[in-house]
Design a protein around this motif. Structure first.
Motif, PDB file in Angstrom:
ATOM      1  N   ALA A   8       0.829  -1.210   0.000  1.00  0.00           N
ATOM      2  CA  ALA A   8       0.000   0.000   0.000  1.00  0.00           C
ATOM      3  C   ALA A   8       0.866   1.265   0.000  1.00  0.00           C
ATOM      4  O   ALA A   8       0.437   2.328   0.431  1.00  0.00           O
ATOM      5  N   LYS A   9       2.110   1.121  -0.474  1.00  0.00           N
ATOM      6  CA  LYS A   9       3.072   2.228  -0.582  1.00  0.00           C
ATOM      7  C   LYS A   9       3.555   2.754   0.765  1.00  0.00           C
ATOM      8  O   LYS A   9       4.164   3.822   0.833  1.00  0.00           O
ATOM      9  N   GLN A  10       3.246   2.022   1.837  1.00  0.00           N
ATOM     10  CA  GLN A  10       3.800   2.420   3.122  1.00  0.00           C
ATOM     11  C   GLN A  10       5.278   2.037   3.179  1.00  0.00           C
ATOM     12  O   GLN A  10       5.706   1.099   2.506  1.00  0.00           O
ATOM     13  N   THR A  11       6.047   2.774   3.950  1.00  0.00           N
ATOM     14  CA  THR A  11       7.477   2.500   4.051  1.00  0.00           C
ATOM     15  C   THR A  11       7.872   2.327   5.515  1.00  0.00           C
ATOM     16  O   THR A  11       7.226   2.862   6.421  1.00  0.00           O
ATOM     17  N   LEU A  12       8.927   1.574   5.711  1.00  0.00           N
ATOM     18  CA  LEU A  12       9.460   1.326   7.046  1.00  0.00           C
ATOM     19  C   LEU A  12      10.974   1.344   6.955  1.00  0.00           C
ATOM     20  O   LEU A  12      11.557   0.661   6.113  1.00  0.00           O
ATOM     21  N   LYS A  13      11.610   2.148   7.798  1.00  0.00           N
ATOM     22  CA  LYS A  13      13.071   2.235   7.804  1.00  0.00           C
ATOM     23  C   LYS A  13      13.603   1.478   9.014  1.00  0.00           C
ATOM     24  O   LYS A  13      13.247   1.787  10.149  1.00  0.00           O
ATOM     25  N   LEU A  14      14.457   0.497   8.753  1.00  0.00           N
ATOM     26  CA  LEU A  14      14.995  -0.342   9.814  1.00  0.00           C
ATOM     27  C   LEU A  14      16.517  -0.338   9.764  1.00  0.00           C
ATOM     28  O   LEU A  14      17.119  -0.216   8.686  1.00  0.00           O
ATOM     29  N   PRO A  29      12.817  -5.586  16.263  1.00  0.00           N
ATOM     30  CA  PRO A  29      12.966  -5.823  17.704  1.00  0.00           C
ATOM     31  C   PRO A  29      13.024  -7.293  18.097  1.00  0.00           C
ATOM     32  O   PRO A  29      13.534  -7.625  19.158  1.00  0.00           O
ATOM     33  N   GLU A  30      12.512  -8.184  17.246  1.00  0.00           N
ATOM     34  CA  GLU A  30      12.421  -9.592  17.622  1.00  0.00           C
ATOM     35  C   GLU A  30      13.275 -10.528  16.779  1.00  0.00           C
ATOM     36  O   GLU A  30      13.556 -11.649  17.193  1.00  0.00           O
ATOM     37  N   GLU A  31      13.672 -10.110  15.565  1.00  0.00           N
ATOM     38  CA  GLU A  31      14.424 -11.019  14.713  1.00  0.00           C
ATOM     39  C   GLU A  31      15.229 -10.257  13.676  1.00  0.00           C
ATOM     40  O   GLU A  31      15.028  -9.056  13.458  1.00  0.00           O
ATOM     41  N   VAL A  32      16.130 -10.995  13.055  1.00  0.00           N
ATOM     42  CA  VAL A  32      16.945 -10.462  11.961  1.00  0.00           C
ATOM     43  C   VAL A  32      16.530 -11.220  10.705  1.00  0.00           C
ATOM     44  O   VAL A  32      16.534 -12.453  10.670  1.00  0.00           O
ATOM     45  N   LEU A  33      16.168 -10.480   9.648  1.00  0.00           N
ATOM     46  CA  LEU A  33      15.599 -11.084   8.450  1.00  0.00           C
ATOM     47  C   LEU A  33      16.414 -10.717   7.216  1.00  0.00           C
ATOM     48  O   LEU A  33      16.765  -9.547   7.015  1.00  0.00           O
ATOM     49  N   LEU A  34      16.706 -11.700   6.392  1.00  0.00           N
ATOM     50  CA  LEU A  34      17.342 -11.436   5.107  1.00  0.00           C
ATOM     51  C   LEU A  34      16.285 -10.876   4.161  1.00  0.00           C
ATOM     52  O   LEU A  34      15.305 -11.550   3.820  1.00  0.00           O
ATOM     53  N   VAL A  35      16.438  -9.612   3.760  1.00  0.00           N
ATOM     54  CA  VAL A  35      15.414  -8.960   2.926  1.00  0.00           C
ATOM     55  C   VAL A  35      15.914  -8.637   1.524  1.00  0.00           C
ATOM     56  O   VAL A  35      15.145  -8.221   0.666  1.00  0.00           O
ATOM     57  N   SER A  36      17.218  -8.822   1.288  1.00  0.00           N
ATOM     58  CA  SER A  36      17.781  -8.572  -0.031  1.00  0.00           C
ATOM     59  C   SER A  36      18.987  -9.469  -0.219  1.00  0.00           C
ATOM     60  O   SER A  36      19.811  -9.621   0.685  1.00  0.00           O
ATOM     61  N   GLY A  37      19.079 -10.084  -1.401  1.00  0.00           N
ATOM     62  CA  GLY A  37      20.185 -10.982  -1.685  1.00  0.00           C
ATOM     63  C   GLY A  37      19.805 -12.417  -1.368  1.00  0.00           C
ATOM     64  O   GLY A  37      18.755 -12.704  -0.802  1.00  0.00           O
ATOM     65  N   GLU A  38      20.687 -13.308  -1.750  1.00  0.00           N
ATOM     66  CA  GLU A  38      20.436 -14.732  -1.547  1.00  0.00           C
ATOM     67  C   GLU A  38      21.580 -15.369  -0.767  1.00  0.00           C
ATOM     68  O   GLU A  38      22.696 -14.916  -0.803  1.00  0.00           O
ATOM     69  N   ALA A  82      17.751  -7.139   7.670  1.00  0.00           N
ATOM     70  CA  ALA A  82      17.017  -6.113   8.407  1.00  0.00           C
ATOM     71  C   ALA A  82      16.884  -6.518   9.870  1.00  0.00           C
ATOM     72  O   ALA A  82      16.653  -7.692  10.195  1.00  0.00           O
ATOM     73  N   VAL A  83      17.015  -5.536  10.750  1.00  0.00           N
ATOM     74  CA  VAL A  83      16.959  -5.763  12.190  1.00  0.00           C
ATOM     75  C   VAL A  83      15.623  -5.261  12.724  1.00  0.00           C
ATOM     76  O   VAL A  83      15.316  -4.064  12.633  1.00  0.00           O
TER      77      VAL A  83
END
Length: 214
Positions: free
Chosen positions: A162-168, A205-214, A202-203
């Motif tokens: 929905a075009k919302q953005t989040l900076k982490l 508060p609860e986890e670290v997630l791979l959001v770009s790359g493989e 991406a960091v």
């Protein structure tokens, strides 16, 4: 909290939601840009920062050390934000109770005289070469070594449907480099633009997630 595991040069690291990296093979906890004393600095200059924020970094460091029991805690620069201020006594007290070896890779904000830190048994280095790794404050390209660093305060902007953005904050991995997020409070983020070859963890508060790359 859920860390994620990453492997660099066949060495295993746990990337923690607090923005720390635990190097399993060397039992070393790495944090960058803690900026201790920044809360006291802000309050001294009339900014409305809650005094309780001063203790947050110490609480996180204690929790990480209790969890990982590292042999070494290495600060990748910018440990103390300014000259000695009202937080210095708190810092001294924390260092004296720390149950690990403390090493500081000096950063541009580390302006407290080295002899005062060495008196607290903190080992000071400009950079640190360990096996196939080079530990620095500022990102450094090296033809042979994998660089572990900070300084940038990396962040990533995520976009929703929905075009919302989040900076982490994020761990930003290049081919031969890992830039750690800023560990301290009130440090800001520099939004990175990854290439196809980069990985972004991406960091939250609860986890670290791979959001770009493989």
């Amino acid at each position: 909290m859920t860390p994620t595991t990453a492997v660099f040069r066949e060495h295993t690291f746990e990337l923690h939601p607090y923005g720390a990296a635990f190097w399993k093979d060397r039992s070393m906890l790495l944090v960058a840009d803690v900026h201790l004393g920044k809360t006291a600095h802000f309050r001294k200059n009339g900014m409305a920062v809650p005094e309780q924020a001063m203790y947050k970094a110490y609480e996180k460091l204690d929790e990480l050390c209790a969890h990982y029991e590292p042999e070494t805690l290495c600060f990748l620069g910018d440990l103390f934000h300014s000259y000695i201020n009202n937080e210095w006594k708190l810092f001294q007290s924390w260092v004296r109770t720390a149950k690990t070896n403390l090493v500081l890779i000096t950063g541009n904000h580390d302006i407290i005289p080295e002899h005062k830190l060495e008196k607290l048994n903190i080992e000071i280095k400009d950079e640190w070469e360990l096996e196939e790794f080079l530990l620095t404050h500022e990102p450094t390209d090296h033809p042979e070594l994998f660089n572990l660093c900070g300084h940038i305060h990396p962040g990533i902007r995520l976009k929703g449907p929905a075009k919302q953005t989040l900076k982490l904050p994020c761990f930003f991995q290049k081919e031969h480099q890992l830039i750690l997020p800023a560990f301290g409070e009130f440090t800001g983020k520099y939004v990175m633009t990854p290439t196809k070859e980069d990985k972004v963890f991406a960091v939250t508060p609860e986890e670290v997630l791979l959001v770009s790359g493989e």
